[in-house]
Design a protein around this motif. Structure first.
Motif, mmCIF file in Angstrom:
data_model
loop_
_atom_site.group_PDB
_atom_site.id
_atom_site.type_symbol
_atom_site.label_atom_id
_atom_site.label_comp_id
_atom_site.label_asym_id
_atom_site.label_seq_id
_atom_site.Cartn_x
_atom_site.Cartn_y
_atom_site.Cartn_z
ATOM 1 N N PHE A 33 0.879 -1.165 0.000
ATOM 2 C CA PHE A 33 0.000 0.000 0.000
ATOM 3 C C PHE A 33 0.916 1.215 0.000
ATOM 4 O O PHE A 33 2.021 1.169 0.548
ATOM 5 N N ALA A 35 0.715 5.420 0.951
ATOM 6 C CA ALA A 35 -0.093 6.546 1.456
ATOM 7 C C ALA A 35 0.584 7.836 0.977
ATOM 8 O O ALA A 35 0.463 8.199 -0.192
ATOM 9 N N GLY A 36 1.361 8.505 1.844
ATOM 10 C CA GLY A 36 2.072 9.716 1.413
ATOM 11 C C GLY A 36 3.343 9.402 0.628
ATOM 12 O O GLY A 36 3.889 10.267 -0.055
ATOM 13 N N GLY A 37 3.843 8.196 0.773
ATOM 14 C CA GLY A 37 5.042 7.771 0.052
ATOM 15 C C GLY A 37 6.350 8.295 0.639
ATOM 16 O O GLY A 37 7.421 8.042 0.089
ATOM 17 N N THR A 38 6.303 8.998 1.779
ATOM 18 C CA THR A 38 7.537 9.627 2.284
ATOM 19 C C THR A 38 8.519 8.622 2.880
ATOM 20 O O THR A 38 9.703 8.913 2.979
ATOM 21 N N ASP A 39 8.049 7.458 3.273
ATOM 22 C CA ASP A 39 8.957 6.372 3.660
ATOM 23 C C ASP A 39 9.180 5.436 2.474
ATOM 24 O O ASP A 39 10.315 5.097 2.134
ATOM 25 N N LEU A 40 8.097 5.041 1.843
ATOM 26 C CA LEU A 40 8.168 4.014 0.790
ATOM 27 C C LEU A 40 9.064 4.442 -0.382
ATOM 28 O O LEU A 40 9.876 3.666 -0.878
ATOM 29 N N GLY A 102 9.780 15.815 10.571
ATOM 30 C CA GLY A 102 10.283 16.312 9.294
ATOM 31 C C GLY A 102 9.950 17.772 9.034
ATOM 32 O O GLY A 102 9.727 18.565 9.949
ATOM 33 N N ILE A 106 7.042 17.275 4.305
ATOM 34 C CA ILE A 106 6.890 15.876 4.761
ATOM 35 C C ILE A 106 5.589 15.741 5.548
ATOM 36 O O ILE A 106 4.830 14.783 5.379
ATOM 37 N N THR A 111 1.521 10.330 6.538
ATOM 38 C CA THR A 111 0.282 10.034 7.279
ATOM 39 C C THR A 111 0.562 9.317 8.600
ATOM 40 O O THR A 111 1.629 8.719 8.785
ATOM 41 N N ASN A 115 3.191 6.228 9.217
ATOM 42 C CA ASN A 115 4.168 6.339 10.304
ATOM 43 C C ASN A 115 4.176 5.070 11.151
ATOM 44 O O ASN A 115 5.248 4.557 11.512
ATOM 45 N N ASP A 124 7.800 9.136 15.217
ATOM 46 C CA ASP A 124 7.444 10.103 16.262
ATOM 47 C C ASP A 124 6.051 9.913 16.834
ATOM 48 O O ASP A 124 5.749 10.440 17.901
ATOM 49 N N LEU A 166 -4.255 -0.822 7.591
ATOM 50 C CA LEU A 166 -4.474 -0.050 8.814
ATOM 51 C C LEU A 166 -5.537 1.001 8.494
ATOM 52 O O LEU A 166 -5.344 1.833 7.607
ATOM 53 N N LYS A 188 11.397 15.224 22.208
ATOM 54 C CA LYS A 188 12.184 14.604 21.127
ATOM 55 C C LYS A 188 13.562 15.247 21.082
ATOM 56 O O LYS A 188 13.682 16.468 21.220
#
Ligand SMILES: Cc1cc2nc3c(=O)[nH]c(=O)nc-3n(C[C@H](O)[C@H](O)[C@H](O)COP(=O)(O)OP(=O)(O)OC[C@H]3O[C@@H](n4cnc5c(N)ncnc54)[C@H](O)[C@@H]3O)c2cc1C
Length: 298
Positions: A33, A35-40, A102, A106, A111, A115, A124, A166, A188
């Motif tokens: 899947f 979502a925002g693609g910021t990790d993938l 980020g 980001i 999302t 995350n 986070d 999810l 943090k």
């Protein structure tokens, strides 16, 4: 980087997303899947053969849910950061954590679902959601199931999802009892403001009218293979007057529960010591938010 993809689907319902994912998987491909693609996209896994894009699935919401909140998996970090309702919920701990993730770009794309599903030890939203006793709702082949967040993470980038989607995150933390108080806090440490955490920590505390802790959550990120609930630190505080000594003892215990690694961001020893510091700060801020200055015992 996705030059080996043979299919990119854009479903508009949860059921269609699951059906497409399953039929592609049966056809023998590896897929995800998105979502925002910021990790993938950063991971750039060239073995992927299909993607199921979730941006048209209506899971972008933050809703009141009885005594708590339901947050759709497609709510972005920016949605959480800007939500007036979430700012007023549990001392704004979720909005505060989202605001540190980020850069604005980001946070506009990334999302809450991504995350958690990405399961980075340093994510986070893991610690504040553990401190809020969150439950996740997962849709899969057998229907929907609810999983407490502290049983969701299985290891670095590993969860119980197993091809499931999810759908939403439900948070229903306890309120303050008559005469008592409740407070939450997130801290943090990162090299720069927009960096991934070297360590992060969240705490939630409910004290009864006699000043003793009757409910406690302490959670730490980037200090173990998964976001960690420091249960022995929680036990140190339970039933005890919420004062300086108790905070110091719980923070030391929390650090002892971590299992950090050394990497480009920090050594294991530094992470362990910073876990102690951040847990102490989070608990201290909870006490401050409860109005500890009025307590004779503090
Ligand atoms: C420059 C930069 C800085 C960053 N800084 C931070 C930071 O400070 N703190 C932080 O926590 N993160 C940070 N991140 C990581 C990332 O932005 C967040 O983890 C973000 O929330 C991921 O969400 P996403 O929607 O982009 O996920 P995606 O990249 O779309 O997906 C991530 C993973 O989750 C899966 N997935 C997504 N949604 C679902 C779903 N609903 N159901 C099942 N699986 C799903 C995908 O298949 C994929 O495996 C940073 C990333 C970058 C590139």
């Amino acid at each position: 980087m996705f030059d080996q993809l043979r299919a990119f689907h854009r479903p508009t319902t949860v059921a269609a997303a699951l059906r497409l994912f399953e039929s592609e998987r049966r056809a023998g491909g590896r897929g995800r899947f998105v979502a925002g693609g910021t990790d993938l996209v950063v991971q750039g896994d060239r073995s992927l053969r299909f993607l199921v894009d979730l941006t048209r699935v209506p899971l972008r919401y933050v809703k009141r849910h009885g005594a708590g909140w339901s947050i759709g998996a497609m709510a972005t970090m920016a949605d959480l950061e800007r939500s007036v309702a979430l700012r007023g919920f549990a001392d704004g701990v979720l909005a505060d954590a989202a605001a540190t993730a980020g850069s604005p770009q980001i946070r506009n794309a990334g999302t809450i679902g991504g995350n958690l599903a990405n399961a980075s030890p340093a994510c986070d939203l893991g610690p504040p959601l553990l401190a809020l006793d969150a439950t996740v709702v997962i849709a899969g082949r057998g229907g929907r199931r609810r999983v407490p967040l502290d049983r969701f993470f299985r290891g670095v980038h590993r969860t119980v999802l197993d091809g499931g989607l999810l759908v939403e995150i439900v948070v229903t933390p306890p309120g303050a009892p008559a005469g008592g108080r409740a407070a939450w806090s997130f801290h943090k440490l990162g090299r720069l403001e927009s960096d991934i955490a070297v360590v992060n920590a969240a705490a939630g505390v409910v004290v009864s009218s006699d000043g003793r802790c009757r409910w406690v959550r302490v959670a730490i990120g980037a200090a173990a293979p998964t976001p960690l609930r420091a249960r022995r630190a929680e036990a140190v505080l339970m039933g005890r007057p919420f004062d300086r000594e108790a905070v110091a003892a719980a923070a030391a215990q929390a650090a002892a529960e971590t299992r950090p690694v050394s990497d480009v961001r920090a050594t294991a020893d530094y992470r362990r010591e910073m876990s102690r510091v951040l847990v102490a700060r989070a608990l201290d801020e909870c006490a401050e938010r409860m109005g500890r200055d009025a307590w004779a015992s503090w």
